[in-house]
Scaffold this motif. Structure first.
Motif, PDB file in Angstrom:
ATOM      1  N   LEU A  22      10.244  11.305  12.258  1.00 27.78           N
ATOM      2  CA  LEU A  22      11.085  12.266  11.638  1.00 27.78           C
ATOM      3  C   LEU A  22      10.875  13.364  12.412  1.00 27.78           C
ATOM      4  N   THR A  23       9.641  13.997  12.851  1.00 23.30           N
ATOM      5  CA  THR A  23       9.468  15.338  13.462  1.00 23.30           C
ATOM      6  C   THR A  23      10.029  15.222  14.928  1.00 23.30           C
ATOM      7  N   TRP A  24      10.021  14.111  15.621  1.00 24.41           N
ATOM      8  CA  TRP A  24      10.536  13.875  16.907  1.00 24.41           C
ATOM      9  C   TRP A  24      11.950  13.931  17.114  1.00 24.41           C
ATOM     10  N   ARG A  25      12.731  13.381  15.827  1.00 24.15           N
ATOM     11  CA  ARG A  25      14.056  13.591  15.669  1.00 24.15           C
ATOM     12  C   ARG A  25      14.584  15.169  15.214  1.00 24.15           C
ATOM     13  N   ALA A  26      13.742  15.689  14.430  1.00 23.13           N
ATOM     14  CA  ALA A  26      14.091  17.112  13.962  1.00 23.13           C
ATOM     15  C   ALA A  26      14.120  17.816  15.353  1.00 23.13           C
ATOM     16  N   ALA A  27      12.963  17.781  16.354  1.00 25.31           N
ATOM     17  CA  ALA A  27      12.524  18.377  17.479  1.00 25.31           C
ATOM     18  C   ALA A  27      13.632  18.209  18.490  1.00 25.31           C
ATOM     19  N   ASN A  28      14.364  17.099  18.475  1.00 22.47           N
ATOM     20  CA  ASN A  28      15.344  16.879  19.605  1.00 22.47           C
ATOM     21  C   ASN A  28      16.787  17.173  18.937  1.00 22.47           C
ATOM     22  N   GLY A  29      16.984  17.529  17.758  1.00 20.35           N
ATOM     23  CA  GLY A  29      18.129  17.811  17.168  1.00 20.35           C
ATOM     24  C   GLY A  29      18.892  16.740  16.323  1.00 20.35           C
ATOM     25  N   THR A  30      18.477  15.597  16.215  1.00 25.76           N
ATOM     26  CA  THR A  30      18.891  14.370  15.746  1.00 25.76           C
ATOM     27  C   THR A  30      18.710  14.354  14.502  1.00 25.76           C
ATOM     28  N   LEU A  31      17.906  15.163  13.766  1.00 18.43           N
ATOM     29  CA  LEU A  31      17.619  15.387  12.206  1.00 18.43           C
ATOM     30  C   LEU A  31      17.922  16.582  11.842  1.00 18.43           C
ATOM     31  N   PRO A  32      19.097  16.943  11.150  1.00 18.04           N
ATOM     32  CA  PRO A  32      19.614  18.259  10.774  1.00 18.04           C
ATOM     33  C   PRO A  32      18.774  18.723   9.737  1.00 18.04           C
ATOM     34  N   ARG A  33      18.959  19.866   9.575  1.00 21.42           N
ATOM     35  CA  ARG A  33      18.100  20.713   8.407  1.00 21.42           C
ATOM     36  C   ARG A  33      18.529  19.808   6.984  1.00 21.42           C
ATOM     37  N   ASN A  34      17.492  19.581   6.522  1.00 22.04           N
ATOM     38  CA  ASN A  34      17.759  18.819   5.085  1.00 22.04           C
ATOM     39  C   ASN A  34      16.595  19.215   4.172  1.00 22.04           C
ATOM     40  N   ASP A  35      16.914  18.955   2.691  1.00 21.25           N
ATOM     41  CA  ASP A  35      16.108  19.231   1.722  1.00 21.25           C
ATOM     42  C   ASP A  35      14.924  17.856   1.491  1.00 21.25           C
ATOM     43  N   PRO A  61       0.955  18.592  17.385  1.00 21.01           N
ATOM     44  CA  PRO A  61      -0.084  18.348  16.146  1.00 21.01           C
ATOM     45  C   PRO A  61       0.298  16.955  15.580  1.00 21.01           C
ATOM     46  N   THR A  62       1.465  16.765  15.087  1.00 15.56           N
ATOM     47  CA  THR A  62       2.098  15.619  14.600  1.00 15.56           C
ATOM     48  C   THR A  62       1.832  14.387  15.212  1.00 15.56           C
ATOM     49  N   LEU A  63       2.151  14.248  16.308  1.00 14.40           N
ATOM     50  CA  LEU A  63       1.842  13.063  17.343  1.00 14.40           C
ATOM     51  C   LEU A  63       0.383  12.918  17.211  1.00 14.40           C
ATOM     52  N   ILE A  64      -0.403  13.813  17.728  1.00 17.19           N
ATOM     53  CA  ILE A  64      -1.954  13.622  17.915  1.00 17.19           C
ATOM     54  C   ILE A  64      -2.456  13.051  16.677  1.00 17.19           C
ATOM     55  N   ALA A  65      -2.043  13.868  15.302  1.00 21.93           N
ATOM     56  CA  ALA A  65      -2.610  13.397  13.901  1.00 21.93           C
ATOM     57  C   ALA A  65      -2.153  11.854  13.961  1.00 21.93           C
ATOM     58  N   LEU A  89      -9.125   6.837   3.071  1.00 27.47           N
ATOM     59  CA  LEU A  89      -8.982   8.207   2.781  1.00 27.47           C
ATOM     60  C   LEU A  89      -9.148   9.232   4.169  1.00 27.47           C
ATOM     61  N   VAL A  90      -9.803   8.832   5.209  1.00 27.52           N
ATOM     62  CA  VAL A  90     -10.041   9.188   6.224  1.00 27.52           C
ATOM     63  C   VAL A  90      -8.270   9.175   7.087  1.00 27.52           C
ATOM     64  N   ALA A  91      -7.889   8.325   6.983  1.00 26.39           N
ATOM     65  CA  ALA A  91      -6.624   8.156   7.651  1.00 26.39           C
ATOM     66  C   ALA A  91      -5.555   9.105   7.039  1.00 26.39           C
ATOM     67  N   ALA A  92      -5.522   8.985   5.837  1.00 25.44           N
ATOM     68  CA  ALA A  92      -4.826  10.143   5.029  1.00 25.44           C
ATOM     69  C   ALA A  92      -5.036  11.386   5.373  1.00 25.44           C
ATOM     70  N   ALA A  93      -6.293  11.911   5.627  1.00 28.97           N
ATOM     71  CA  ALA A  93      -6.764  13.267   5.710  1.00 28.97           C
ATOM     72  C   ALA A  93      -6.391  13.570   7.063  1.00 28.97           C
ATOM     73  N   VAL A  94      -6.574  12.672   8.198  1.00 26.29           N
ATOM     74  CA  VAL A  94      -6.017  13.017   9.429  1.00 26.29           C
ATOM     75  C   VAL A  94      -4.823  13.396   9.514  1.00 26.29           C
ATOM     76  N   LEU A  95      -3.878  12.430   8.751  1.00 23.65           N
ATOM     77  CA  LEU A  95      -2.329  12.427   8.995  1.00 23.65           C
ATOM     78  C   LEU A  95      -2.010  13.912   8.206  1.00 23.65           C
ATOM     79  N   LEU A  96      -2.398  14.221   6.976  1.00 23.19           N
ATOM     80  CA  LEU A  96      -2.035  15.263   6.353  1.00 23.19           C
ATOM     81  C   LEU A  96      -2.771  16.363   7.032  1.00 23.19           C
ATOM     82  N   GLY A  97      -3.829  16.351   7.504  1.00 23.16           N
ATOM     83  CA  GLY A  97      -4.432  17.669   8.451  1.00 23.16           C
ATOM     84  C   GLY A  97      -3.414  17.948   9.615  1.00 23.16           C
ATOM     85  N   GLY A  98      -2.819  17.248  10.277  1.00 27.71           N
ATOM     86  CA  GLY A  98      -1.996  17.186  11.464  1.00 27.71           C
ATOM     87  C   GLY A  98      -0.810  17.859  11.038  1.00 27.71           C
ATOM     88  N   THR A  99      -0.494  17.298   9.879  1.00 26.43           N
ATOM     89  CA  THR A  99       1.052  17.881   9.343  1.00 26.43           C
ATOM     90  C   THR A  99       0.778  19.311   8.813  1.00 26.43           C
TER      91      THR A  99
END
Length: 117
Positions: A22-35, A61-65, A89-99
């Motif tokens: 999703l972050t990649w798509r938004a960065a490349n303009g293929t995911l438009p602004r949305n709610d 940071p999203t890619l790294i996390a 929990l570690v996996a969730a914390a790493v992903l959330l931290g990067g986000t």
């Protein structure tokens, strides 16, 4: 309990892949602004350019996390001693931290691109 941990870690892998995609798509303009998906703050939602600029900055940071989350989850699935709730929990914390780290990076990039923000 082992099967439940494998399932939970597989969900973490899926979540990491989804967040990266999703972050990649938004960065490349293929995911438009949305709610629904993306860095949805007042700053990033202010324009289509702000949306793309912010997500380009948030991608690293999203890619790294996300990669760390996938690698940790795979290791935890493969190594029985790591197949426990703490690993999930570690996996969730790493992903959330990067986000969460991606948000100020997105804001900084948008502000630098347009000083009036």
């Amino acid at each position: 309990m082992g099967g439940a941990m494998v399932f939970a870690l597989a969900l973490e892998i899926g979540a990491a892949i989804l967040v990266i995609w999703l972050t990649w798509r938004a960065a490349n303009g293929t995911l438009p602004r949305n709610d629904l998906a993306g860095v949805r703050t007042r700053i990033t939602m202010s324009s289509d350019d702000a949306w793309r600029i912010g997500h380009r900055a948030a991608l690293r940071p999203t890619l790294i996390a996300g990669i760390l989350t996938v690698l940790w989850s795979l290791a935890s699935i493969g190594l029985a001693p790591l197949r426990n709730p703490v690993s999930v929990l570690v996996a969730a914390a790493v992903l959330l931290g990067g986000t969460l780290l991606s948000i100020p990076m997105a804001h900084r990039a948008v502000r630098q691109a347009s000083p009036e923000r």
